[in-house]
Design an enzyme around this catalytic site. Structure first.
Site, PDB file in Angstrom:
ATOM      1  N   SER A  12      -2.422  -7.939  -0.178  1.00  0.00           N
ATOM      2  CA  SER A  12      -2.302  -6.896  -1.187  1.00  0.00           C
ATOM      3  C   SER A  12      -1.641  -5.674  -0.571  1.00  0.00           C
ATOM      4  CB  SER A  12      -3.682  -6.506  -1.715  1.00  0.00           C
ATOM      5  OG  SER A  12      -3.577  -5.252  -2.360  1.00  0.00           O
ATOM      6  N   HIS A  37       0.754  -9.753  -3.312  1.00  0.00           N
ATOM      7  CA  HIS A  37      -0.137  -9.294  -4.392  1.00  0.00           C
ATOM      8  C   HIS A  37       0.066  -7.787  -4.606  1.00  0.00           C
ATOM      9  CE1 HIS A  37      -3.860  -9.560  -6.841  1.00  0.00           C
ATOM     10  NE2 HIS A  37      -4.157  -8.369  -6.332  1.00  0.00           N
ATOM     11  N   ASP A  39      -0.996  -4.461  -6.731  1.00  0.00           N
ATOM     12  CA  ASP A  39      -2.099  -3.896  -7.511  1.00  0.00           C
ATOM     13  C   ASP A  39      -1.652  -2.676  -8.295  1.00  0.00           C
ATOM     14  OD1 ASP A  39      -4.413  -5.543  -6.921  1.00  0.00           O
ATOM     15  OD2 ASP A  39      -4.216  -4.831  -4.854  1.00  0.00           O
ATOM     16  N   MET A  41      -2.702   0.192 -10.878  1.00  0.00           N
ATOM     17  CA  MET A  41      -3.900   0.887 -11.371  1.00  0.00           C
ATOM     18  C   MET A  41      -3.506   2.141 -12.134  1.00  0.00           C
ATOM     19  SD  MET A  41      -6.350   0.698  -8.047  1.00  0.00           S
ATOM     20  CE  MET A  41      -6.498  -0.805  -7.060  1.00  0.00           C
ATOM     21  N   HIS A  70      -1.078  -7.728 -10.396  1.00  0.00           N
ATOM     22  CA  HIS A  70      -2.444  -7.592 -10.917  1.00  0.00           C
ATOM     23  C   HIS A  70      -2.541  -6.269 -11.664  1.00  0.00           C
ATOM     24  CE1 HIS A  70      -6.994  -7.126  -9.694  1.00  0.00           C
ATOM     25  NE2 HIS A  70      -6.833  -7.273 -10.993  1.00  0.00           N
ATOM     26  N   MET A  72      -4.427  -3.576 -13.467  1.00  0.00           N
ATOM     27  CA  MET A  72      -5.733  -2.967 -13.744  1.00  0.00           C
ATOM     28  C   MET A  72      -5.460  -1.754 -14.619  1.00  0.00           C
ATOM     29  SD  MET A  72      -7.221  -3.499  -9.916  1.00  0.00           S
ATOM     30  CE  MET A  72      -5.575  -3.778  -9.264  1.00  0.00           C
ATOM     31  N   MET A 141     -12.724 -11.274  -9.421  1.00  0.00           N
ATOM     32  CA  MET A 141     -12.884 -10.071  -8.597  1.00  0.00           C
ATOM     33  C   MET A 141     -14.204 -10.168  -7.840  1.00  0.00           C
ATOM     34  SD  MET A 141     -10.144  -8.286  -9.187  1.00  0.00           S
ATOM     35  CE  MET A 141     -10.648  -7.018  -8.033  1.00  0.00           C
ATOM     36  N   GLY A 146     -10.419  -1.255  -8.065  1.00  0.00           N
ATOM     37  CA  GLY A 146     -10.059   0.160  -7.948  1.00  0.00           C
ATOM     38  C   GLY A 146      -9.706   0.571  -6.532  1.00  0.00           C
ATOM     39  N   PHE A 147     -10.338  -0.068  -5.563  1.00  0.00           N
ATOM     40  CA  PHE A 147     -10.129   0.355  -4.181  1.00  0.00           C
ATOM     41  C   PHE A 147     -10.120  -0.839  -3.237  1.00  0.00           C
ATOM     42  CE2 PHE A 147     -12.240   3.663  -6.571  1.00  0.00           C
ATOM     43  CZ  PHE A 147     -11.379   4.741  -6.366  1.00  0.00           C
ATOM     44  N   GLY A 148      -9.340  -0.701  -2.162  1.00  0.00           N
ATOM     45  CA  GLY A 148      -9.378  -1.698  -1.103  1.00  0.00           C
ATOM     46  C   GLY A 148     -10.539  -1.405  -0.160  1.00  0.00           C
ATOM     47  N   GLY A 149     -10.794  -2.346   0.724  1.00  0.00           N
ATOM     48  CA  GLY A 149     -11.766  -2.113   1.788  1.00  0.00           C
ATOM     49  C   GLY A 149     -13.225  -2.120   1.378  1.00  0.00           C
ATOM     50  N   ASP A 177     -10.176 -11.921  -5.264  1.00  0.00           N
ATOM     51  CA  ASP A 177      -9.626 -10.601  -4.948  1.00  0.00           C
ATOM     52  C   ASP A 177     -10.751  -9.641  -4.606  1.00  0.00           C
ATOM     53  OD1 ASP A 177      -8.055  -8.389  -4.673  1.00  0.00           O
ATOM     54  OD2 ASP A 177      -7.294  -8.381  -6.731  1.00  0.00           O
ATOM     55  N   GLY A 178     -10.779  -9.239  -3.325  1.00  0.00           N
ATOM     56  CA  GLY A 178     -11.731  -8.218  -2.885  1.00  0.00           C
ATOM     57  C   GLY A 178     -12.623  -8.691  -1.762  1.00  0.00           C
ATOM     58  N   GLY A 199      -6.296  -7.416   1.482  1.00  0.00           N
ATOM     59  CA  GLY A 199      -5.610  -6.164   1.775  1.00  0.00           C
ATOM     60  C   GLY A 199      -5.921  -5.708   3.183  1.00  0.00           C
TER      61      GLY A 199
HETATM   62  C1  DX5 Z   1      -8.961  -4.019  -5.716  1.00  0.00           C
HETATM   63  C2  DX5 Z   1      -7.639  -4.720  -5.611  1.00  0.00           C
HETATM   64  C3  DX5 Z   1      -7.526  -5.632  -4.440  1.00  0.00           C
HETATM   65  C4  DX5 Z   1      -7.647  -4.944  -3.136  1.00  0.00           C
HETATM   66  C5  DX5 Z   1      -8.275  -5.878  -2.144  1.00  0.00           C
HETATM   67  O1  DX5 Z   1      -9.053  -3.370  -6.920  1.00  0.00           O
HETATM   68  O2  DX5 Z   1      -7.394  -5.510  -6.761  1.00  0.00           O
HETATM   69  O3  DX5 Z   1      -6.354  -6.412  -4.483  1.00  0.00           O
HETATM   70  O4  DX5 Z   1      -6.448  -4.480  -2.627  1.00  0.00           O
HETATM   71  O5  DX5 Z   1      -8.473  -5.164  -0.976  1.00  0.00           O
HETATM   72  P1  DX5 Z   1      -9.393  -5.693   0.205  1.00  0.00           P
HETATM   73  O6  DX5 Z   1      -8.847  -6.998   0.659  1.00  0.00           O
HETATM   74  O7  DX5 Z   1      -9.244  -4.613   1.217  1.00  0.00           O
HETATM   75  O8  DX5 Z   1     -10.780  -5.817  -0.330  1.00  0.00           O
HETATM   76 ZN    ZN Z   2      -5.733  -7.075  -6.825  1.00  0.00          ZN
END
Ligand code: DX5
Ligand code: ZN
Length: 227
Positions: A12, A37, A39, A41, A70, A72, A141, A146-149, A177-178, A199
């Site tokens: 991602s 991928h 994202d 948002m 993707h 969102m 999901m 909304g956020f990575g990590g 994803d996530g 990601g």
């Molecule tokens: C979250 C995103 C994911 C995100 C995954 O809303 O849709 O694609 O980037 O990030 P990681 O792999 O860091 O959880």
């Molecule tokens: Zn995603």
């Protein structure tokens, strides 16, 4: 592209350097990514804002393979054409994004692109059953979008197992994803997933100037996912 359940790693770019998307996309593909991928948002459906179709169109020439977009965002329908024109190969919309997900999936298919159905951690799969003839992928999901990590939500594994049974031998991918890491990758593959978005676990330790860690990270996730 012929359908296959072979494991695909989809980094991602939410975890990439936003000032260097072109170079980051070239780097992850060179380092072994199967899909890219992307994202999107909107600060409304999710509490974060990334970018829109113009950015997708700008990065498209830097991706030789499959661009997995993707969305969102809510509403979705008015933007589908723009993301299709931006060069997405597959467009995922959220089941929760509005009252007419069936129409949304029809609209994605009408562009000639593949259609994905994304579902939040709090959403069950009963209504997915009524949409399977319109989808090429279901994106489960495993964090709240909304956020990575964020931390992987283990309770989603049961959902993936049920979904895998429901899909049977239909040519429909299951994407996770996530929170995908070397620790969680084997769990999601055992449950039935074949597309692994990652990601932070892919981009950690590397950069455009030093992309080799991306390759090490992708290889480690792939090895962990090979049961
Ligand atoms: C979250 C995103 C994911 C995100 C995954 O809303 O849709 O694609 O980037 O990030 P990681 O792999 O860091 O959880
Ligand atoms: Zn995603």
């Amino acid at each position: 592209m012929t359908f296959s359940r072979q494991i695909k790693i989809a980094p991602s770019i939410l975890a990439a350097d936003f000032a260097n998307f072109g170079a980051e996309c070239r780097a992850i593909e060179a380092e072994g990514a199967d899909w890219v991928h992307v994202d999107v948002m909107d600060g409304h459906f999710v509490p974060n804002i990334t970018f829109g179709p113009a950015t997708c169109a700008a990065i498209r020439p830097h991706i030789t393979g499959f661009m997995d977009v993707h969305l969102m965002i809510a509403p979705v329908d008015a933007y589908i054409e723009a993301f299709a024109e931006a060069g997405a190969d597959l467009i995922s919309a959220h089941l929760e994004a509005g009252p007419h997900i069936h129409r949304t999936l029809q609209a994605i298919r009408a562009t000639g692109k593949k259609a994905g159905l994304a579902i939040n951690p709090g959403t069950g799969i009963d209504s997915v059953a009524h949409l399977l003839d319109l989808v090429d992928m279901v994106c489960v999901m495993t964090v709240n979008p909304g956020f990575g990590g964020q931390k992987f939500i283990h309770s989603q594994l049961d959902k993936v197992r049920s979904l895998r049974k429901m899909i049977g031998d239909r040519p429909i991918h299951i994407e996770i994803d996530g929170g995908v890491t070397v620790e969680t990758a084997p769990l999601v593959v055992a449950a039935g997933a074949d597309v692994l978005v990652a990601g932070s676990a892919v981009f950690k330790g590397g950069s455009v100037a030093n992309p080799a860690p991306y390759g090490v990270n992708i290889a480690a996730i792939r090895a962990a996912a090979t049961l």
